[in-house]
Write an enzyme that holds these catalytic residues in place. Sequence first.
Site, PDB file in Angstrom:
ATOM      1  N   GLN A 137      -0.614   4.003  -6.643  1.00  0.00           N
ATOM      2  CA  GLN A 137      -0.521   3.913  -5.187  1.00  0.00           C
ATOM      3  C   GLN A 137      -1.441   2.811  -4.648  1.00  0.00           C
ATOM      4  OE1 GLN A 137      -1.246   6.655  -6.917  1.00  0.00           O
ATOM      5  NE2 GLN A 137      -0.020   8.395  -6.233  1.00  0.00           N
ATOM      6  N   GLN A 159       3.807   0.077  -5.373  1.00  0.00           N
ATOM      7  CA  GLN A 159       4.013   1.490  -5.055  1.00  0.00           C
ATOM      8  C   GLN A 159       3.388   1.813  -3.700  1.00  0.00           C
ATOM      9  OE1 GLN A 159       3.113   4.237  -8.206  1.00  0.00           O
ATOM     10  NE2 GLN A 159       3.124   6.024  -6.879  1.00  0.00           N
TER      11      GLN A 159
END
Length: 330
Positions: A137, A159
């Site tokens: 992330q 992401q």
Amino acid sequence: MKFAAPCLALAACVLPALRAQDVHVHVSPASRGNTSSTDDFPTIQMAMDHAPDPGPGGRLYLHIAPGTYKERVWVSRRRPHTTWLGTGSDPSQVVITAARTGPTNGGTFFSESVEISADDFQADNITFENSAGNVGQAVAIAVSSDRAIFKHCRFLGDQDTLFADFGRQYYVDSYISGGVDFIFGNAAAVFDKSEIHIIRPGYLTAQSRTTPTQATGYVITHSRVTAEGLDGKPFHLGRPWRAYSRVVFMYTELPETLSPQGWHDWNSNAADLTKVFYAEFANTGAGANTSQRVPWAHQLTATQAKQFEPQIFLKGTDNWNPVAEAAKLP
């Protein structure tokens, strides 16, 4: 003896001071401004922290010169009605970038390069980037702003590129790239006349509506989905982050590398896929054939699709018209 009316005299003195005035400041890497400056700053965050307050009804404008701004920027809720204007010839000229990741900064929601928490935020001709790459992330921008507009902007990451988290948001003539769940959150957001670009096999969206009564969801309309670097593997339009996830693609060009199933169930991450609302209408391109779509996907009629037009889907109780507001930007 005649006396001046005291209330009228007072009003004449006070009203000019109460009139809102827009504030314009400049940001440039070449600036020698500092925290005591009022109209010229070397960083975007310094401008947000120290620019004069325009007051109720006024708007703060940042005219941002070409350059790469390696900083983490936060627009707090105390700075509503802010507009960022990139002054380059295109959005690649003004880049706000950081390389923060969820695993090293306490989670996804602490990894963003830019965080927008104020309502009525606008940005034009700017690139928002998280340059960390394929490391988990890594959010380029987190937007928790009602009546937010992004025009001629780029959003670059892998992401979780764009966290469209809260409020009504309108993205137009923009470019968004990533690999996995790179448009995610629970805003009511419309992506109009934009390019959604996937860079590895994954999922374009991970919308997180939690109840059927929430007026949230993502609409991608009159846009184009493009893909590269998939090595022959398919990608999906989205997967449900929460049980009532809602995403609509309409009037959008879909490439042949899109999975024929269209949508992914996230390995039953959503408890009951009948609650999910994933829909398509009048899409084009080699990936627009819906004959093999998952059985819980919807094909809209023209009447049903009408409710997802930007002016209707984002109207709210205040009759906000994002298309008209975006047209006022350069």
